[in-house]
Design an enzyme around this catalytic site. Sequence first.
Site, mmCIF file in Angstrom:
data_model
loop_
_atom_site.group_PDB
_atom_site.id
_atom_site.type_symbol
_atom_site.label_atom_id
_atom_site.label_comp_id
_atom_site.label_asym_id
_atom_site.label_seq_id
_atom_site.Cartn_x
_atom_site.Cartn_y
_atom_site.Cartn_z
ATOM 1 N N HIS A 235 0.644 -6.867 -4.212
ATOM 2 C CA HIS A 235 -0.817 -6.872 -4.249
ATOM 3 C C HIS A 235 -1.405 -5.492 -3.945
ATOM 4 O O HIS A 235 -2.309 -5.039 -4.647
ATOM 5 C CB HIS A 235 -1.365 -7.895 -3.256
ATOM 6 N N ASP B 194 2.763 -9.926 -6.890
ATOM 7 C CA ASP B 194 1.584 -10.155 -6.049
ATOM 8 C C ASP B 194 1.672 -11.558 -5.448
ATOM 9 O O ASP B 194 1.660 -12.558 -6.166
ATOM 10 C CB ASP B 194 0.316 -10.010 -6.895
ATOM 11 N N SER C 61 -8.251 -5.570 -6.345
ATOM 12 C CA SER C 61 -8.488 -6.809 -5.596
ATOM 13 C C SER C 61 -9.980 -7.150 -5.619
ATOM 14 O O SER C 61 -10.568 -7.273 -6.690
ATOM 15 C CB SER C 61 -7.954 -6.655 -4.167
#
Length: 337
Positions: free
Chosen positions: A298, A268, A193
Site C-alpha cells: 500500500h 496492497d 491512497s
Amino acid sequence: MEKPWRLWGPLEACLLSVCAWSWGFCRVSLLALILTFHLYGGFVLLGLILASLAGILYKFQDVLLYFPDQPSSSRLYVPMPTGIPHENVYIRTKDGIRLNLILLRYTGENPAGAPTILYFHGNAGNIGHRVPNALLMLVNLKANVVLVDYRGYGKSEGDPSEDGLYQDAEATLDYVMTRPDIDKTKVVLFGRSLGGAVAIRLASCNPHRVAAIMVENTFLSIPHMAATLFSFFPMRYLPLWCYKNKFLSYRHVVPCRMPSLFISGLSDQLIPPVMMKQLYELSPSRTKRLAIFPEGTHNDTWQCQGYFSALEQFMKELLKSHAREETTQGTASVTII
C-alpha cells in the site's frame, strides 16, 4: 328598562365545556400512550439506542479515517528537504484555513517548461514524510513537485473533513496557477491512497486546468472500503447519508477525460487492488494506463523496480497527447504495463 347584556355567563360556560373536553381528550391520549408504550416500548427503546449509536458512529468516522498524529510527532515536526532548491509556502483556502506547502524546484534543462506535479498524500503523517518520494519524482520526471498538507495535518490549520480536503486541493491548484514561473499547461495531479480520491475530485472539477492525473493504490469510495473492512456487518446496505465522509471516486472519475495513469500494487493489504482496476475501467480517458506492480504494497509501491520508468513513460508519451485529445477521433490504444 332593559337588562344589561352579560358576556361572562356564556363565556364561562364555553370555557367549562372546553376544559371538560380537553380533560377527556387528555385521559384518552394518556391511556393511548400507556398502551402504545406497553406494546411497542421495546421497539421505541431499540430505535432510540440505534439512533444514538448511529450519531456516535457518524461523529466517530473522522477518527477512523484521518490520522494526522501518526507518527506521534507529525503535528510538531515537518522534515524539510536539504541540498535542493525548494520553497516553504503558506497559503489560504477560500474558507480562511492556512495551509503549509513545499515546492521542490526543478533546476535542470529548461526549468521554465518543466511539468509541475501536485502531490496529495494519504491519511497519515505529513508532507515531510513524502519528501524522499517527491525528490525521486523531481529527478526522474524532471518536474517541479508541490506537496500540500491538508487542514489538520503537519503545520496546516483546521481539522480534516471531506469538503475541507477538496477546498485545500483547489487552493493549491489556484496558487500554482498564479505563479509566473510555472508552466500552467503542464500541471499534473498525483495522489496516493486518500490523496488519490482528492486528486480525482480536483481533476473532475478542473478539466481545463489539469493536464494529466496519476493515482496510486486508491479506492472506489469510503462506502466501498467500509464494506470491505467490516465485511461481518452488512455495511453495503447502509444508505450514503449514513457516511460523513464519502469520497465517491467511482463517480468523480467519470468526467476525467485527461490522460490518466492508475498505479496498482498487487500486494496492497489495505485497499483491494481490484478497486484500482475498476477505476481504470471507469475512466473515460482515451489515453489511460494501468501500471501493475505485483510486489507493491500500500505505501511502498513507489520503491518497486520499474516504478519511475512507468511514470516517466506516461509523462513523456501521454502528456504530449493532451494537446491533441480535443481533435483526435477514435480511441487511442491502451497499454497495460
